[in-house]
Design a protein around this motif. Structure first.
Motif, PDB file in Angstrom:
ATOM      1  N   ALA A   1      25.959  21.659  -5.398  1.00 53.27           N
ATOM      2  CA  ALA A   1      25.070  21.182  -4.362  1.00 53.27           C
ATOM      3  C   ALA A   1      25.365  21.267  -2.816  1.00 53.27           C
ATOM      4  CB  ALA A   1      24.286  19.711  -4.613  1.00 53.27           C
ATOM      5  N   SER A   2      26.606  20.843  -2.827  1.00 53.68           N
ATOM      6  CA  SER A   2      27.297  20.622  -1.394  1.00 53.68           C
ATOM      7  C   SER A   2      27.364  22.146  -0.749  1.00 53.68           C
ATOM      8  CB  SER A   2      28.607  19.835  -1.224  1.00 53.68           C
ATOM      9  OG  SER A   2      28.302  18.440  -1.790  1.00 53.68           O
ATOM     10  N   ASP A   3      27.737  22.887  -1.568  1.00 55.26           N
ATOM     11  CA  ASP A   3      27.953  24.425  -1.513  1.00 55.26           C
ATOM     12  C   ASP A   3      26.802  24.886  -0.941  1.00 55.26           C
ATOM     13  OD1 ASP A   3      30.676  24.504  -2.132  1.00 55.26           O
ATOM     14  OD2 ASP A   3      30.218  25.367  -4.236  1.00 55.26           O
ATOM     15  N   LEU A   4      25.361  24.595  -1.480  1.00 50.12           N
ATOM     16  CA  LEU A   4      24.443  25.212  -0.870  1.00 50.12           C
ATOM     17  C   LEU A   4      23.781  24.135   0.178  1.00 50.12           C
ATOM     18  CD1 LEU A   4      22.118  25.244  -4.029  1.00 50.12           C
ATOM     19  CD2 LEU A   4      23.313  27.106  -2.831  1.00 50.12           C
ATOM     20  N   ILE A   5      23.965  23.119   0.337  1.00 54.07           N
ATOM     21  CA  ILE A   5      23.191  22.129   1.366  1.00 54.07           C
ATOM     22  C   ILE A   5      24.459  22.132   2.533  1.00 54.07           C
ATOM     23  CG2 ILE A   5      22.372  19.788   1.807  1.00 54.07           C
ATOM     24  CD1 ILE A   5      22.082  19.315  -1.059  1.00 54.07           C
ATOM     25  N   GLY A   6      25.536  21.711   2.397  1.00 55.45           N
ATOM     26  CA  GLY A   6      26.501  21.716   3.261  1.00 55.45           C
ATOM     27  C   GLY A   6      27.268  20.323   3.235  1.00 55.45           C
TER      28      GLY A   6
ATOM     29  N   ASN B   1      28.516  20.724   8.623  1.00 56.72           N
ATOM     30  CA  ASN B   1      28.389  21.939   8.609  1.00 56.72           C
ATOM     31  C   ASN B   1      27.293  22.287   7.503  1.00 56.72           C
ATOM     32  OD1 ASN B   1      30.783  22.182  10.122  1.00 56.72           O
ATOM     33  ND2 ASN B   1      31.416  24.081   9.468  1.00 56.72           N
ATOM     34  N   ASP B   2      26.296  22.901   7.911  1.00 55.53           N
ATOM     35  CA  ASP B   2      25.224  23.328   7.061  1.00 55.53           C
ATOM     36  C   ASP B   2      25.548  24.448   6.004  1.00 55.53           C
ATOM     37  OD1 ASP B   2      23.199  21.829   8.229  1.00 55.53           O
ATOM     38  OD2 ASP B   2      22.236  23.510   9.554  1.00 55.53           O
TER      39      ASP B   2
ATOM     40  N   VAL C   1      18.533  21.532  -9.690  1.00 61.02           N
ATOM     41  CA  VAL C   1      17.825  20.628  -9.257  1.00 61.02           C
ATOM     42  C   VAL C   1      17.338  20.378  -7.816  1.00 61.02           C
ATOM     43  CG1 VAL C   1      17.377  18.059  -9.551  1.00 61.02           C
ATOM     44  CG2 VAL C   1      18.115  19.340 -11.540  1.00 61.02           C
ATOM     45  N   VAL C   2      18.332  20.669  -7.063  1.00 59.96           N
ATOM     46  CA  VAL C   2      18.285  20.403  -5.471  1.00 59.96           C
ATOM     47  C   VAL C   2      17.052  21.408  -5.167  1.00 59.96           C
ATOM     48  CG1 VAL C   2      19.562  21.091  -3.338  1.00 59.96           C
ATOM     49  CG2 VAL C   2      20.769  20.162  -5.209  1.00 59.96           C
ATOM     50  N   LEU C   3      16.951  22.491  -5.592  1.00 53.03           N
ATOM     51  CA  LEU C   3      15.636  23.322  -5.255  1.00 53.03           C
ATOM     52  C   LEU C   3      14.189  22.906  -5.423  1.00 53.03           C
ATOM     53  CD1 LEU C   3      17.410  26.726  -7.013  1.00 53.03           C
ATOM     54  CD2 LEU C   3      17.803  25.608  -4.726  1.00 53.03           C
ATOM     55  N   HIS C   4      14.307  21.824  -6.285  1.00 57.66           N
ATOM     56  CA  HIS C   4      12.727  21.396  -6.751  1.00 57.66           C
ATOM     57  C   HIS C   4      12.031  21.136  -5.580  1.00 57.66           C
ATOM     58  CE1 HIS C   4      13.586  20.858 -11.390  1.00 57.66           C
ATOM     59  NE2 HIS C   4      14.021  21.889 -11.028  1.00 57.66           N
TER      60      HIS C   4
END
Length: 282
Positions: free
Chosen positions: A86-91, A103-104, A131-134
Motif C-alpha cells: 500500500a505504501s508503494d501506491l500511496i507514498g 513523498n506521494d 483494499v486501498v482502492l475501494h
C-alpha cells in the motif's frame, strides 16, 4: 510536441513501481473491435472505475494509452506484483538530510492531478494492497492517508483502471467479489483476423500477404491451448515477429525466435509449432 516523463516512485525502495505520465498530439494506434471506446468514455464521464479483462498481449494497455490521449488526461501506469505494498501506491516518508519528507506514491499523484491511474495485472498485488482502492471506486472517490492524517478527494478527471488475465489468474489468484463489483468490466480478446492483420501491418510496416500469413499461423497456434500450451500467441508477439521480418530477418527464423520460442520449452509442443510454421511459409 510530444512530452513523456517516466519517474521511479520515491515510495519504492526497490524500484518496484513505475509511474509514467504522457501527453501526445498523436494518438497511440488502436483499432476498436466493438463499442469499447464509447463505453470507456461514458465510464470516464460518470466517474466509474473500469476493469479490462483479457489474455496477455491483446491490446489492453494500448487501449488505455489511446483513451488517455482521446480524453486528454495524464496517464500513470503501475505494474503490479506480489511485493507491491500500500505504501508503494500511496507514498511514504523519506529521510532528506536532517528531516523527513513525505513523498506521494503514483496513486496519490494521480488522485491529486486528475490523471488516469492504470494498474496492470492488478491481481498480482497483495489483497491488503488492493483494499486501498475501494474508497476510490465508489461515491467517496477519496483516499485517507493515515501517516499524514490527510483526506484527499479525487481531482476532476481522475479515473481508476485495472487489468488482468482471467484465463491465467483463474488457476492462481482472483479478485474478491467485493472488489470486482466496484468496476465496470470490459472484455477483451484477440481481434478478428482482418483487424489483426491491419494492426500487425500498421505496427510493423510489413506487407499485407506476409501479415495475413502470420495471423493465419497464430490462429492455428492458438488451438494448441487444448494441447497444454499455457499462453497462446498474442497480437504483441505477432507484431514483434513482423518487425523482425520487415527488417530483413528470414521469415522462419523470425517465427522461431519471436513467435514459437517465447511460448513453450516443451520439445513436443515446440516441434509441432515449428511444423505449422513450415506449412504456413513453405
Amino acid at each position: 510536441m510530444k512530452q513523456a516523463v517516466e519517474a521511479r516512485s520515491g515510495a519504492s525502495a526497490q524500484g518496484a513501481v513505475d509511474g509514467a505520465r504522457s501527453t501526445s498530439p498523436a494518438p497511440p494506434y488502436y483499432l476498436p473491435c466493438a463499442d469499447e471506446v464509447q463505453l470507456f468514455e461514458q465510464c470516464h464521464a460518470n466517474q466509474l472505475a473500469v476493469m479490462l479483462k483479457g489474455p496477455t498481449g491483446c491490446g489492453k494497455t494500448r487501449f488505455v494509452e489511446h483513451m488517455a490521449w482521446r480524453l486528454q488526461r495524464p496517464l500513470i501506469t503501475i505494474s503490479c506484483h506480489d511485493d507491491l505494498s500500500a505504501s508503494d501506491l500511496i507514498g511514504r516518508f523519506l529521510i532528506q538530510h536532517d528531516r523527513t519528507q513525505w513523498n506521494d506514491g503514483p496513486l496519490t499523484t494521480a488522485l491529486r492531478s486528475g490523471a488516469i491511474c492504470y494498474l496492470d495485472e492488478v491481481v498480482e498485488a497483495r489483497q491488503d494492497t488492493i483494499v486501498v482502492l475501494h474508497s476510490l471506486t465508489d461515491h467517496r472517490r477519496s483516499l485517507a492517508i493515515e501517516k499524514t492524517g490527510e483526506l484527499i478527494h479525487a481531482a476532476p478527471g481522475f479515473q481508476l483502471v485495472v487489468s488482468y488475465n482471467p484465463g491465467y489468474q483463474r488457476m492462481l489468484k482472483d479478485l474478491k467479489p467485493s472488489t470486482r463489483q466496484r468496476f465496470v468490466a470490459l472484455d477483451f480478446n484477440f481481434p478478428p483476423a482482418q483487424q489483426e492483420i491491419e494492426i500487425v501491418m500498421q505496427e510493423s510496416q510489413l506487407d499485407r500477404p506476409t501479415c495475413a500469413a502470420l495471423v493465419g499461423l497464430a490462429e492455428k497456434l492458438r488451438s494448441f491451448a487444448d494441447r497444454g500450451l499455457a499462453e497462446v500467441p498474442s497480437t504483441r508477439l505477432l507484431v514483434a515477429t513482423a518487425m523482425l521480418i520487415a527488417r530483413g530477418i528470414p521469415v522462419k527464423r523470425a517465427c522461431q525466435v519471436a513467435l514459437v520460442a517465447p511460448l513453450s520449452d516443451d520439445a513436443t509442443l515446440v516441434g509441432a509449432m515449428h511444423d505449422l510454421v513450415d506449412l504456413s511459409f513453405p
